[in-house]
Design a protein around this motif. Structure first.
Motif, PDB file in Angstrom:
ATOM      1  N   ALA A  71      -3.740   5.582   8.548  1.00  0.00           N
ATOM      2  CA  ALA A  71      -4.227   6.826   7.946  1.00  0.00           C
ATOM      3  C   ALA A  71      -3.269   7.335   6.876  1.00  0.00           C
ATOM      4  N   MET A  72      -1.975   7.243   7.155  1.00  0.00           N
ATOM      5  CA  MET A  72      -1.003   7.725   6.167  1.00  0.00           C
ATOM      6  C   MET A  72      -1.080   6.904   4.878  1.00  0.00           C
ATOM      7  N   PHE A  73      -1.116   5.580   5.042  1.00  0.00           N
ATOM      8  CA  PHE A  73      -1.167   4.723   3.862  1.00  0.00           C
ATOM      9  C   PHE A  73      -2.474   4.928   3.086  1.00  0.00           C
ATOM     10  N   LEU A  74      -3.549   5.087   3.840  1.00  0.00           N
ATOM     11  CA  LEU A  74      -4.841   5.257   3.171  1.00  0.00           C
ATOM     12  C   LEU A  74      -4.829   6.516   2.315  1.00  0.00           C
ATOM     13  N   ALA A  75      -4.277   7.591   2.857  1.00  0.00           N
ATOM     14  CA  ALA A  75      -4.169   8.823   2.079  1.00  0.00           C
ATOM     15  C   ALA A  75      -3.344   8.568   0.817  1.00  0.00           C
ATOM     16  N   GLY A  76      -2.275   7.779   0.970  1.00  0.00           N
ATOM     17  CA  GLY A  76      -1.419   7.467  -0.170  1.00  0.00           C
ATOM     18  C   GLY A  76      -2.158   6.631  -1.202  1.00  0.00           C
ATOM     19  N   LEU A  77      -2.869   5.604  -0.724  1.00  0.00           N
ATOM     20  CA  LEU A  77      -3.602   4.724  -1.637  1.00  0.00           C
ATOM     21  C   LEU A  77      -4.668   5.496  -2.408  1.00  0.00           C
ATOM     22  N   ARG A  78      -5.313   6.416  -1.703  1.00  0.00           N
ATOM     23  CA  ARG A  78      -6.360   7.202  -2.347  1.00  0.00           C
ATOM     24  C   ARG A  78      -5.776   8.079  -3.452  1.00  0.00           C
ATOM     25  N   GLY A  79      -4.489   8.361  -3.340  1.00  0.00           N
ATOM     26  CA  GLY A  79      -3.846   9.234  -4.331  1.00  0.00           C
ATOM     27  C   GLY A  79      -3.442   8.490  -5.602  1.00  0.00           C
ATOM     28  N   ILE A  80      -3.557   7.159  -5.586  1.00  0.00           N
ATOM     29  CA  ILE A  80      -3.164   6.397  -6.779  1.00  0.00           C
ATOM     30  C   ILE A  80      -4.283   6.501  -7.821  1.00  0.00           C
ATOM     31  N   PRO A  81      -3.960   6.918  -9.039  1.00  0.00           N
ATOM     32  CA  PRO A  81      -5.006   7.075 -10.051  1.00  0.00           C
ATOM     33  C   PRO A  81      -5.688   5.739 -10.348  1.00  0.00           C
ATOM     34  N   ASP A  82      -7.019   5.761 -10.384  1.00  0.00           N
ATOM     35  CA  ASP A  82      -7.789   4.533 -10.625  1.00  0.00           C
ATOM     36  C   ASP A  82      -7.430   3.875 -11.949  1.00  0.00           C
ATOM     37  N   ALA A  97      -4.244  -2.212 -15.320  1.00  0.00           N
ATOM     38  CA  ALA A  97      -3.511  -3.417 -14.943  1.00  0.00           C
ATOM     39  C   ALA A  97      -4.463  -4.598 -14.868  1.00  0.00           C
ATOM     40  N   GLN A  98      -5.681  -4.322 -14.353  1.00  0.00           N
ATOM     41  CA  GLN A  98      -6.655  -5.408 -14.261  1.00  0.00           C
ATOM     42  C   GLN A  98      -7.077  -5.892 -15.644  1.00  0.00           C
ATOM     43  N   ILE A  99      -7.211  -4.940 -16.575  1.00  0.00           N
ATOM     44  CA  ILE A  99      -7.559  -5.314 -17.949  1.00  0.00           C
ATOM     45  C   ILE A  99      -6.467  -6.185 -18.548  1.00  0.00           C
ATOM     46  N   ASP A 100      -5.218  -5.868 -18.164  1.00  0.00           N
ATOM     47  CA  ASP A 100      -4.102  -6.683 -18.643  1.00  0.00           C
ATOM     48  C   ASP A 100      -4.060  -8.040 -17.961  1.00  0.00           C
ATOM     49  N   GLY A 101      -4.970  -8.280 -17.021  1.00  0.00           N
ATOM     50  CA  GLY A 101      -5.063  -9.588 -16.396  1.00  0.00           C
ATOM     51  C   GLY A 101      -4.259  -9.768 -15.123  1.00  0.00           C
ATOM     52  N   ALA A 127      -0.546  -9.304  -7.542  1.00  0.00           N
ATOM     53  CA  ALA A 127       0.415  -8.711  -8.467  1.00  0.00           C
ATOM     54  C   ALA A 127       0.270  -7.194  -8.486  1.00  0.00           C
ATOM     55  N   ILE A 128      -0.973  -6.733  -8.498  1.00  0.00           N
ATOM     56  CA  ILE A 128      -1.187  -5.275  -8.513  1.00  0.00           C
ATOM     57  C   ILE A 128      -0.605  -4.648  -7.259  1.00  0.00           C
ATOM     58  N   THR A 129      -0.864  -5.291  -6.101  1.00  0.00           N
ATOM     59  CA  THR A 129      -0.332  -4.761  -4.853  1.00  0.00           C
ATOM     60  C   THR A 129       1.192  -4.700  -4.902  1.00  0.00           C
ATOM     61  N   TRP A 130       1.767  -5.795  -5.351  1.00  0.00           N
ATOM     62  CA  TRP A 130       3.226  -5.910  -5.296  1.00  0.00           C
ATOM     63  C   TRP A 130       3.924  -5.003  -6.302  1.00  0.00           C
ATOM     64  N   TYR A 131       3.406  -4.994  -7.546  1.00  0.00           N
ATOM     65  CA  TYR A 131       4.136  -4.278  -8.601  1.00  0.00           C
ATOM     66  C   TYR A 131       3.699  -2.830  -8.792  1.00  0.00           C
ATOM     67  N   ILE A 132       2.479  -2.504  -8.379  1.00  0.00           N
ATOM     68  CA  ILE A 132       2.025  -1.138  -8.614  1.00  0.00           C
ATOM     69  C   ILE A 132       1.893  -0.342  -7.313  1.00  0.00           C
ATOM     70  N   ILE A 133       1.142  -0.925  -6.355  1.00  0.00           N
ATOM     71  CA  ILE A 133       0.833  -0.132  -5.164  1.00  0.00           C
ATOM     72  C   ILE A 133       2.056   0.072  -4.279  1.00  0.00           C
ATOM     73  N   MET A 182     -11.264  -0.383  -6.338  1.00  0.00           N
ATOM     74  CA  MET A 182     -10.717  -1.582  -6.962  1.00  0.00           C
ATOM     75  C   MET A 182     -11.757  -2.696  -6.909  1.00  0.00           C
ATOM     76  N   ILE A 183     -11.887  -3.408  -7.996  1.00  0.00           N
ATOM     77  CA  ILE A 183     -12.871  -4.498  -8.049  1.00  0.00           C
ATOM     78  C   ILE A 183     -12.208  -5.781  -7.564  1.00  0.00           C
ATOM     79  N   THR A 184     -12.842  -6.449  -6.636  1.00  0.00           N
ATOM     80  CA  THR A 184     -12.251  -7.692  -6.146  1.00  0.00           C
ATOM     81  C   THR A 184     -13.268  -8.806  -6.189  1.00  0.00           C
ATOM     82  N   LYS A 185     -12.756 -10.011  -6.078  1.00  0.00           N
ATOM     83  CA  LYS A 185     -13.629 -11.177  -6.123  1.00  0.00           C
ATOM     84  C   LYS A 185     -14.414 -11.300  -4.830  1.00  0.00           C
ATOM     85  N   LYS A 186     -15.525 -12.051  -4.928  1.00  0.00           N
ATOM     86  CA  LYS A 186     -16.404 -12.137  -3.777  1.00  0.00           C
ATOM     87  C   LYS A 186     -15.740 -12.844  -2.595  1.00  0.00           C
ATOM     88  N   SER A 187     -15.058 -13.945  -2.897  1.00  0.00           N
ATOM     89  CA  SER A 187     -14.456 -14.712  -1.808  1.00  0.00           C
ATOM     90  C   SER A 187     -13.429 -13.861  -1.061  1.00  0.00           C
TER      91      SER A 187
END
Lengths: 297, 422, 274
Positions: A179-190, A196-200, A205-211, C1-6
């Motif tokens: 619950a604590m983490f979920l509240a935190g994750l929800r607070g991260i701006p989309d 980051a996803q647009i940057d590929g 990587a997103i989990t490790w470097y951003i979240i 967050m958008i993720t892949k289907k698999s």
């Protein structure tokens, strides 16, 4: 807020009796316990003769208390790691917008609403060596002889009997970190993640470097809260296992209860409780100071 | 909104006052009651107590008995509850307590009890009890509790079927024990059932092993602090105890003492050392003596009787003192004891029990009690004080696991130095 | 967050494996509580009940009925008092500035983290002296007092977010501080009141340590202590123990299921920051 002088005085007058009672029951009683811990009151009748640090010395040289401290350290360690890692994992699953999210969340969190007594009764049967999970394994055709919480096996000071308790406690508290983490994750701006996803960047990587860096403060809070729970643990061990053979599942809280209210060793019990208090204070006080200071700024 | 909250608070306040009022009035409301505190919650013990209650109701129909029981083997939970209640000035009317040092060191010396010599004198029972029993329950010339029964601690229960299968005789000496144990072990049967999820069961076994090696005089001297723990005979007792742990059931640490006794009757283990309340348990479970179970004195202790006794006393400020006196008189009477003991599986502490009411085992125990050397039990609070026993149990908890005799001797000696009478 | 289907499929799988792990103890408890005593056998714990029976529940109710009632008698007043005192203390610390108020508040909050063992012996002595030892009312007072830190904290965090202008407007209308609290603040505190109410309801219901030390007579013990005593008896009546455990769990489970949002809010405020 602006507040007239007279109003402020009334406020303090209302507050005073309540705080007085609370402070007597907390700090007054702690001082009283501290005083008892320096006496020779080790029978039914109070005996306030001072004996200095004798109770503490005896404790630290007793095998039972040494085992207790070791058990507390190992229990806390495993409990924290499982709850933090597992809780983050679960919250991350929910954060990925799975269907039926509210159902999943409800399931992950329900053990938190139970009493440790209920959890203890339940898991005692599940891990009971002859009838519990072992018999399930046997039904599946495996040889299962592990003694669970009755095992006296020890690896490098870690009593393996603690595993049963660690599993039961984690079952109950995983939802909390989730619950604590979920509240935190929800607070991260989309946008942060989208860009980051647009940057590929991939999911890992997103989990490790951003979240992960963003939820670090939450991890810290969770560690403090869970840590102080496990330092104080009593109910679960008392109901589920008791102190165990050769104290493999004993904790300071249990020792204090038994020696005080069963053995009538009040001074010894008070000494244990003071040590527990110091352990908890070491964890909590700096945390309290830092959060409250951050608050007022 | 505000109104609703005010109503809520008002209800809370009313509820509180009600509870407070109830709290202070229950002592008065329960004037014709009798609260008996014990840890007899199951099996023969609970049934025996029930039989005594029935006898009490027959004699005093107007008095309601509150049966306050707290579960937990050998009363460890109950004793905690009792201690807090007594200190809290909230004593039960009467409570079960082991006669001997548990009663005297814990409750009498600290001034919580009223003497009850007058109960025995008024009823003319003073000469109905053996002198050594009176000695055990007395402090400075006054009797402080009424013993309802006598139990024997040094009994070995065995499975006649298993012994017959391997053509073995129940052991008489420690050497015999290890010989038969070896046979059972070779055939994959736990020779000795132990259920020490509550550690006193191990201490219970230990006292028999010590007695087997020291004999009664040195045994008594050990608990009076006059024999050192590194004495050769005491050491060999501890060695034997450690050796015995090689023949026990694997699940001992998860088992309650009665489950271990049950293992013998069910043929899952060959022998078990437990007090003779096990007989009461066997009867209540429908096991038959001679077929499912039988007994001998623990190896090396024949001719000796390790005794313990359950007794009831009169706490100062008992809420219903008159009813307690009626209760204690019943406890001391032939009717009371003969109602209780045959069912509990113990023998009367009086000398004139009605033999026809007792089964084969108990008649044999009565014979032994009349002829043997009597020594008090350690594990059940007759021989030593509660703090000493607590310490011994702690040491046993580790000893059963690490079987380190030298370390155990050092710790037992340290405990004796601290707690033995000086 | 958008993720892949698999990876989505993988996540579903993991999420439902986790569900199984969380729920299987419930299977054990419900399954065995529904077996008649004759079927309660050591090796059959995992096998589904063949002959459904409410024997276990009937006996658990006989043995624990009084204790459930005790728990309600304890929990309801304690929760209401916690709301009342918590709101007052929380409001003053949030909105009235006085010397050392932050330090004093920190001292208040510390009270919720202490191991209660460290106050247990003096508590028993004090309750004894004031005649509340061994009575439900003594346990009630204890819970109200040691519940003050968490209740005050919850209210303070909520009130700290109220804009000062709102209260000052009330003052301009001629209300004093007490009036503002009653007429302006209390009516908008309902969400936090529910949070505190639920929090105290659950934690007092689930408490064991205070109850086991302060209540000895079986007739006044709350459900947790009675359940532990039931489980400590030597005859293995699983069906009764399991039924008893479920009965003890039901009130807090219901609160959780129907008021989960508030429950979680209370949970998270335990880490001090609102």
């Amino acid at each position: 807020m602006y507040c007239a002088k007279k109003d402020r005085r009334i406020a303090v007058l209302i507050l005073l009796p309540m705080l007085l009672v609370l402070f007597i029951f907390v700090y007054g009683f702690i001082a009283w316990s501290l005083r008892i811990s320096f006496t020779d009151w080790n029978s039914i009748l109070p005996n306030m003769t001072s004996v200095g640090f004798e109770n503490y010395q005896r404790l630290f040289s007793s095998q039972r208390f040494q085992t207790d401290i070791r058990n507390t350290i190992f229990f806390t360690l495993f409990f924290l790691v499982i709850c933090i890692v597992g809780g983050f994992f679960l919250s991350y699953l929910l954060y990925s917008k799975l269907r039926g999210e509210s159902f999943l969340r409800t399931i992950y969190l329900f053990p938190l609403s139970l009493s440790f007594v209920v959890t203890g009764v339940l898991w005692r049967w599940i891990f009971s060596p002859e009838v519990g999970i072992n018999s399930l394994f046997r039904m599946m055709g495996f040889e299962a002889t592990f003694g669970w919480f009755t095992s006296t096996y020890s690896i490098g000071g870690f009593n393996v009997a603690l595993i049963a308790l660690i599993i039961a406690a984690s079952w109950q508290y995983l939802g909390y970190t989730m619950a604590m983490f979920l509240a935190g994750l929800r607070g991260i701006p989309d946008q942060l993640i989208e860009s980051a996803q647009i940057d590929g960047a991939g999911e890992l990587a997103i989990t490790w470097y951003i979240i992960l860096p963003l939820i670090k403060p939450i991890t810290f809070s969770a560690m403090i809260v869970l840590g102080h729970i496990s330092l104080k643990i009593f109910d679960l061990a008392y109901v589920m296992t008791g102190k165990g053979p050769a104290f493999v599942t004993d904790f300071p809280g249990l020792f204090m209860f038994e020696t005080t209210f069963r053995g009538n060793h009040y001074a010894e019990g008070a000494a244990i409780s003071i040590i527990m208090l110091i352990l908890v204070a070491v964890v909590i006080v700096p945390y309290l100071i830092s959060t409250l200071r951050g608050d007022s700024e | 909104m505000k109104k609703r909250i005010m109503v809520g608070l008002l209800v809370a306040l009313m509820a509180t006052t009600m509870i407070f009022a109830q709290g202070t009035s229950d002592a008065k409301a329960e004037s014709n009651t009798l609260e008996i505190f014990s840890w007899w919650t199951a099996g023969g013990e609970a049934d025996g107590l029930e039989a005594m209650y029935n006898e009490f109701h027959r004699q005093y129909p107007g008095i309601e008995i509150i049966n306050a029981t707290v579960a937990g083997g050998a009363g460890t939970n109950a004793k905690a509850v009792l201690a807090t209640r007594m200190q809290g000035g909230n004593p039960p009317d009467s409570f079960q307590v082991h006669a001997g040092h548990e009663l005297i060191d814990t409750w009498v010396v600290s001034g919580f009890m009223e003497p009850v010599t007058f109960v025995l004198e008024d009823a003319g029972y003073m000469d109905k009890f053996p002198e050594d029993v009176i000695d055990i329950i007395s402090y400075e010339g006054e009797v402080y509790s009424i013993p309802v029964n006598i139990h024997r601690s040094n009994v070995m229960w065995y499975s006649p079927k298993l012994f017959a299968r391997f053509n073995l005789q129940p052991p008489k000496t420690m050497a015999d024990f290890f010989r038969v144990a070896e046979v059972f072990k070779a055939n994959g049967i736990p020779a000795l059932a132990l259920g020490d999820n509550e550690i006193w069961a191990a201490t219970h076994l230990l006292e028999s092993v010590i007695l087997a090696h020291t004999g009664p005089d040195k045994y008594n001297a050990l608990w009076e602090g006059n024999v050192m723990w590194n004495d050769a005979q005491v050491r060999s007792a501890l060695n034997d105890f450690a050796k015995m742990m090689g023949y026990i059931n694997r699940d001992h640490a998860a088992l309650a003492n009665m489950d271990a006794a049950g293992y013998v009757a069910e043929g899952k283990a060959a022998m078990n050392v437990m007090g003779d309340w096990a007989a009461g348990y066997y009867y209540s479970q429908g096991f038959k003596q001679g077929e499912d179970w039988d007994w001998v004195p623990t190896p090396g202790t024949s001719g000796n009787f390790i005794m313990l006794s359950d007794s009831f006393g009169l706490p100062k400020n008992a809420p219903n003192r008159d009813n307690v006196i009626k209760w204690l008189t019943l406890c001391a009477s032939k009717e009371g004891q003969d109602a209780f003991n045959p069912i509990k599986g113990s023998i009367p502490s009086r000398i004139d029990g009605d033999r026809s009411k007792y089964d084969r085992y108990l008649n044999a125990a009565m014979d032994d009690f009349a002829s043997n050397a009597i020594v008090p039990s350690v594990a059940h609070g007759a021989a030593i004080s509660e703090p000493w026993l607590t310490r011994i149990n702690d040491i046993m908890s580790v000893f059963v696991t690490d079987l380190n005799v030298d370390k155990a001797i050092t710790e037992f000696q340290a405990a004796a130095d601290r707690y033995a009478p000086k | 967050m958008i993720t892949k289907k698999s990876s989505k499929i993988l996540k579903y799988t993991l999420a439902y494996i986790a569900v199984l792990l969380f729920v299987f103890p419930l299977y054990v408890i419900i399954n065995n509580s529904l077996k008649p005593f004759a079927d309660v056998r050591i090796s059959e714990m995992w096998i589904p009940a063949q002959n459904l029976s409410f024997e276990g529940y009937a006996e658990a109710f006989v043995k624990l009925g009084q204790n459930i009632q005790n728990s309600f008698m304890l929990v309801i007043p304690v929760s209401l008092f916690s709301v009342m005192f918590g709101a007052i203390i929380g409001f003053i610390f949030a909105k009235v500035k006085f010397k050392y108020s932050n330090t004093i508040f920190a001292l208040v909050i510390f009270g919720m983290f202490i191991p209660y063992q460290s106050i247990l012996i003096p508590l028993v002595r004090t309750m004894n002296t004031i005649g509340l030892y061994g009575h439900l009312s003594g346990l009630m007072v204890t819970h109200v007092i040691y519940g003050l830190p968490i209740s005050s904290l919850m209210f303070r965090n909520y009130y700290a977010k109220l804009p000062d202008e709102l209260l000052e407007a009330g003052m301009i209308d001629g209300l004093r501080l007490v009036g503002v609290f009653r007429k302006v603040v209390v009516p908008i505190s309902l969400p936090t009141m529910v949070v505190v109410l639920i929090w105290q309801f659950t934690s007092v219901w689930n408490d064991f340590l205070f109850a086991v030390v302060l209540t000895q007579r079986p007739s006044i013990q709350p459900i947790t202590v009675a359940l532990q005593n039931l489980a400590g008896t030597q005859v293995i009546e699983w069906n009764v123990q399991m039924a008893g455990a479920l009965i003890a769990a039901i009130p807090t489970l219901l609160v959780y299921i129907f008021l989960g949002k508030y429950f979680i809010q209370g949970l998270l405020s335990g880490s001090v920051k609102g």
